[in-house]
Write a protein that holds these residues in place. Structure first.
Motif, PDB file in Angstrom:
ATOM      1  N   LYS A 196       0.649  -1.272  -0.183  1.00 57.87           N
ATOM      2  CA  LYS A 196       0.077  -0.178  -0.039  1.00 57.87           C
ATOM      3  C   LYS A 196       1.022   1.081   0.045  1.00 57.87           C
ATOM      4  O   LYS A 196       0.587   2.215  -0.745  1.00 57.87           O
ATOM      5  CB  LYS A 196      -0.980  -0.039   1.181  1.00 57.87           C
ATOM      6  N   GLU A 197       1.848   1.453   0.978  1.00 54.40           N
ATOM      7  CA  GLU A 197       2.664   2.442   0.959  1.00 54.40           C
ATOM      8  C   GLU A 197       3.589   2.849  -0.239  1.00 54.40           C
ATOM      9  O   GLU A 197       3.508   3.690  -0.886  1.00 54.40           O
ATOM     10  CB  GLU A 197       3.493   2.309   2.174  1.00 54.40           C
ATOM     11  N   LEU A 198       4.074   1.594  -0.929  1.00 54.48           N
ATOM     12  CA  LEU A 198       4.657   1.872  -2.129  1.00 54.48           C
ATOM     13  C   LEU A 198       4.018   2.297  -3.331  1.00 54.48           C
ATOM     14  O   LEU A 198       4.272   3.184  -4.029  1.00 54.48           O
ATOM     15  CB  LEU A 198       5.559   0.618  -2.422  1.00 54.48           C
ATOM     16  N   GLU A 248       1.264   3.995  -3.282  1.00 54.82           N
ATOM     17  CA  GLU A 248       1.009   5.355  -2.672  1.00 54.82           C
ATOM     18  C   GLU A 248       2.049   6.124  -3.037  1.00 54.82           C
ATOM     19  O   GLU A 248       1.597   7.442  -3.640  1.00 54.82           O
ATOM     20  CB  GLU A 248       0.283   5.443  -1.461  1.00 54.82           C
ATOM     21  N   ASN A 249       3.358   5.930  -3.000  1.00 56.84           N
ATOM     22  CA  ASN A 249       4.167   6.798  -3.250  1.00 56.84           C
ATOM     23  C   ASN A 249       4.538   6.973  -4.627  1.00 56.84           C
ATOM     24  O   ASN A 249       4.771   8.003  -5.358  1.00 56.84           O
ATOM     25  CB  ASN A 249       5.551   6.122  -2.695  1.00 56.84           C
ATOM     26  N   ALA A 250       4.024   5.731  -5.471  1.00 55.67           N
ATOM     27  CA  ALA A 250       4.357   5.873  -6.876  1.00 55.67           C
ATOM     28  C   ALA A 250       3.048   6.754  -7.574  1.00 55.67           C
ATOM     29  O   ALA A 250       3.455   7.764  -8.202  1.00 55.67           O
ATOM     30  CB  ALA A 250       4.150   4.536  -7.460  1.00 55.67           C
ATOM     31  N   SER A 284       8.780  15.262   1.082  1.00 54.32           N
ATOM     32  CA  SER A 284       8.560  16.223   0.142  1.00 54.32           C
ATOM     33  C   SER A 284       7.049  16.784   0.183  1.00 54.32           C
ATOM     34  O   SER A 284       6.748  17.747  -0.469  1.00 54.32           O
ATOM     35  CB  SER A 284       9.062  15.627  -1.189  1.00 54.32           C
ATOM     36  N   LYS A 285       6.217  16.040   0.970  1.00 53.10           N
ATOM     37  CA  LYS A 285       4.824  16.329   0.859  1.00 53.10           C
ATOM     38  C   LYS A 285       4.159  17.468   1.925  1.00 53.10           C
ATOM     39  O   LYS A 285       3.227  17.930   1.591  1.00 53.10           O
ATOM     40  CB  LYS A 285       4.112  15.320   0.822  1.00 53.10           C
ATOM     41  N   ILE A 286       4.838  17.915   2.672  1.00 55.79           N
ATOM     42  CA  ILE A 286       4.628  18.824   3.788  1.00 55.79           C
ATOM     43  C   ILE A 286       5.559  19.925   3.885  1.00 55.79           C
ATOM     44  O   ILE A 286       6.752  19.651   4.183  1.00 55.79           O
ATOM     45  CB  ILE A 286       4.497  18.095   5.163  1.00 55.79           C
ATOM     46  N   GLU A 326       6.944   8.580   6.883  1.00 62.19           N
ATOM     47  CA  GLU A 326       7.519   7.286   7.902  1.00 62.19           C
ATOM     48  C   GLU A 326       7.515   6.047   6.997  1.00 62.19           C
ATOM     49  O   GLU A 326       8.226   5.044   7.522  1.00 62.19           O
ATOM     50  CB  GLU A 326       6.465   7.181   9.028  1.00 62.19           C
ATOM     51  N   ALA A 327       6.733   5.962   5.924  1.00 63.64           N
ATOM     52  CA  ALA A 327       6.638   4.619   5.357  1.00 63.64           C
ATOM     53  C   ALA A 327       8.144   3.944   4.931  1.00 63.64           C
ATOM     54  O   ALA A 327       8.500   2.985   5.238  1.00 63.64           O
ATOM     55  CB  ALA A 327       5.863   4.648   4.149  1.00 63.64           C
ATOM     56  N   LEU A 328       9.026   4.650   4.002  1.00 63.93           N
ATOM     57  CA  LEU A 328      10.222   4.182   3.447  1.00 63.93           C
ATOM     58  C   LEU A 328      11.015   4.057   4.633  1.00 63.93           C
ATOM     59  O   LEU A 328      11.754   2.833   4.855  1.00 63.93           O
ATOM     60  CB  LEU A 328      10.793   5.101   2.589  1.00 63.93           C
TER      61      LEU A 328
HETATM   62 MG    MG Z   1       4.363   7.524   1.266  1.00 65.89          MG
END
Ligand code: MG
Ligand code: ADP
Length: 609
Positions: A30-32, A34-36, A80-82, A99-101
């Motif tokens: 899920k995290e990966l 969403e990052n993509a 990079s999103k906040i 936190e995901a990576l």
């Molecule tokens: Mg993420």
């Protein structure tokens, strides 16, 4: 006394924190994914081995990372999103926490390759349990490839805690399905142990649902589309007969994020009241869009639960939207469909019904006063016409049109006059599909939907030729995106579409804003029609250009006719017959199928021996 308090090492602290974000292979997936998506990818591959226990790899064609960012991305709270304080308010609803990576890197062996379009070379980084083992320049395509190997290799307790491959793979499929549903414009592929399991092309929500859940679901999909200034709801629900004994195909997305919510499920389920078999669950994929500020922020981002500022309002709207769709598509009998106050507040409820009603009457009258001279495309089967007109001797009741109404076809007018007897009761609607009328020679059976297709096509052709179309302006203009090729096709046909009431303008690359629709085309249905139009244009040969007028009007007419009125009143039945036979080509629907047929008295006698 010895001191017993120690600081946990970073290593252990990271592992503990990781447990919060990454519980199983599916959470990493899920995290990966969403990052993509956040990186703007339009094509994403998910490659798995042993249900993700051995390998989870996500390859995207997104914007990639610089060498520094590549290293930074694995630091806790690196995101990079906040960038500013306002962004902070979105964190909990959007799930960006940086936190995901870091969490994944703490509990797996990670190999990342990434390249930005502006760089010739990419970067390769290998990390094991948070330790950077290697970082070097490498050749790489634009985008990012993230390989996560041996998840929990350094936390045996967690690794042993994983379920069977079957179960973990199912969890991954659940996440994959949710992400893919929320992003139909992105192409996805999924490989498991070397076998391609899914290949989802870029498309719309409908094609995505079909791609994920088999082609047979398509016929059972009922569109939902409601917009209020409080919430926008769109998506598909399943017809009652497609409800299943097991759960699994129920999806809510709030602002494109998948959520579970028993209360909202109840709102949908009760809208089906009386239509579902006991203990079955209706299918639905529903997107709710609302101001993020109205979504309760007091929720853990990796859990899929949310609360709303006003749960009851959301419940009422959702319930109303589903009921309205079921009624509009004649699944719930709309007669017994009492309009609750929430429903009447929905603009799409008020507008189409009253509008359609008005249109039907007005257009019928107008239509009959228009000249049919330039309808050269129709084969003028004069003899044939006379034949059926002779047969069409319905016991008429006085024409519902104003007394000064004088159809151009005097032949038909005479017919009306001579046959003016009583008898509205000489017509009968069968199964909501056929209108049966007694005629001199026996009975006539009219296929109602096809009759409407014919009538609507002729109205639209009239609009096309005269430029006098009625366009309904949408309260909320809708924007849609197509692939670059499709966008070109659509653009080429915009002037033609404008001639029948579509108000569409390009809006950046491959995106279009729809501001107006042909009257009587329900809002929410334009996307399907436009997709059909594009599909047609793809295969349109040069010499078929001349037929574009017919094709476009036929497609729109077909769509409008799906929502045919119920024809409960004798006046309505009569009006249908009148308008049908005022058409240049009443015998055939635009696709060439027969609109009506006669059963002669003799045939009936034969039938009964
Ligand atoms: Mg993420
Ligand atoms: P978050 O997504 O919450 O920002 P992550 O730990 O998931 O945190 O990712 C950290 C950062 O790494 C992201 O903010 C992004 O800048 C970068 N990143 C992660 N994955 C990708 C990717 N596939 N493509 C480009 N950048 C990425």
């Amino acid at each position: 006394m010895t001191d017993i308090i120690q600081l946990l090492s970073d290593h252990i602290a990271n592992q503990i924190a990781a447990g919060e974000v990454i519980q199983r292979p599916a959470s990493a997936v899920k995290e990966l994914l969403e990052n993509a998506i956040d990186a703007g990818a339009t094509d994403i591959q998910l490659i798995l081995k042993d249900a993700g226990k051995e390998l989870i790899q996500v390859i995207d064609n997104g914007k990639g990372m610089s060498t520094t960012d590549a290293r930074m991305s694995f630091e806790r709270h690196a995101t990079s999103k906040i960038k500013n304080i306002e962004d902070l308010f979105r964190i909990r609803t959007m799930g960006f926490r940086g936190e995901a990576l870091a969490s994944i890197a703490a509990v797996a062996q990670v190999e990342m390759k990434t390249r930005q379009a502006s760089n010739e070379m990419g970067t390769r980084i290998c990390i094991e349990g948070t330790e950077v083992i290697l970082q070097e320049p490498c050749a790489a395509p634009i985008g990012t490839s993230m390989m996560v190997k041996n998840l929990f290799f350094n936390v045996p307790a967690r690794r042993n805690f994983l379920k069977s491959n079957n179960t973990e793979f199912r969890n991954i499929l659940d996440e994959f399905t949710r992400v893919a549903l929320a992003n139909p414009a992105i192409a996805f592929r999924l490989f498991h142990n070397g076998v391609e399991q899914f290949r989802l092309e870029t498309g719309n929500l409908k094609t995505r649902i079909v791609g994920l859940l088999s082609g047979s679901v398509e016929k059972n999909l009922v569109p939902v589309h409601e917009e209020t200034d409080w919430v926008k709801i769109h998506g598909f629900i399943g017809k009652p007969e497609s409800a299943t004994k097991t759960r699994g195909n129920q999806f809510f997305f709030i602002n494109d994020r998948f959520i579970r919510n028993a209360y909202l499920h109840h709102a949908v389920a009760t809208a089906y009241e009386g239509l579902l078999e006991k203990d079955t669950f209706p299918f639905y994929v529903l997107f709710l869009e609302t101001d993020p500020a109205r979504v309760d922020v007091n929720v853990h981002p990796t859990k899929q639960e949310v609360k709303f500022e006003d749960d009851r309002m959301m419940y009422a709207y959702l319930n109303a939207a589903v009921k309205h769709s079921l009624a509009r598509f004649n699944i719930a009998p709309s007669l017994d469909f009492t309009l609750s106050p929430e429903i009447t507040k929905l603009p799409s409820v008020e507008i189409p019904i009253s509008h359609q009603e008005k249109e039907r009457v007005e257009a019928g009258y107008l239509f009959n006063n228009f000249s049919r001279k330039d309808a050269a495309h129709f084969i003028d089967k004069k003899d044939g016409l006379r034949q059926w007109k002779d047969l069409y001797a319905i016991a008429q009741k006085p024409s519902p049109y104003p007394s000064d109404f004088s159809p151009q076809k005097t032949e038909q007018n005479t017919l009306h006059k001579t046959e003016e007897t009583t008898a509205s009761r000489n017509m009968l609607v069968l199964q909501n599909q056929f209108l049966v009328a007694t005629v001199k020679s026996g009975m006539m059976v009219v296929h109602i939907r096809r009759a409407y297709e014919r009538i609507w096509q002729e109205r639209l052709l009239e609009n096309w030729d005269t430029g006098q179309f009625v366009s309904q302006q949408l309260l909320f203009p809708a924007t849609y995106e197509w692939s670059a090729q499709d966008a070109l096709l659509l653009e080429s046909v915009l002037p033609d579409l404008a001639r029948i009431g579509f108000d569409i303008s390009p809006f950046g690359q491959s995106t279009f804003v729809v501001r107006g629709l042909p009257s009587s085309l329900s809002s929410g249905e334009e996307k399907d029609v436009l997709d059909e139009v594009i599909e047609h244009l793809r295969h349109e040969s040069q010499n078929a250009l001349a037929q574009r007028r017919e094709t476009l009007t036929a497609k729109v007419a077909k769509r409008i006719a799906v929502n045919k009125p119920q024809l409960q009143q004798p006046e309505e039945q009569q009006a249908l017959i009148d308008e049908l036979f005022a058409c240049t080509q009443p015998e055939y629907a635009p696709d060439g199928k027969k609109v009506f047929s006669f059963l002669k008295t003799e045939t009936l006698q034969d039938l009964l021996g």
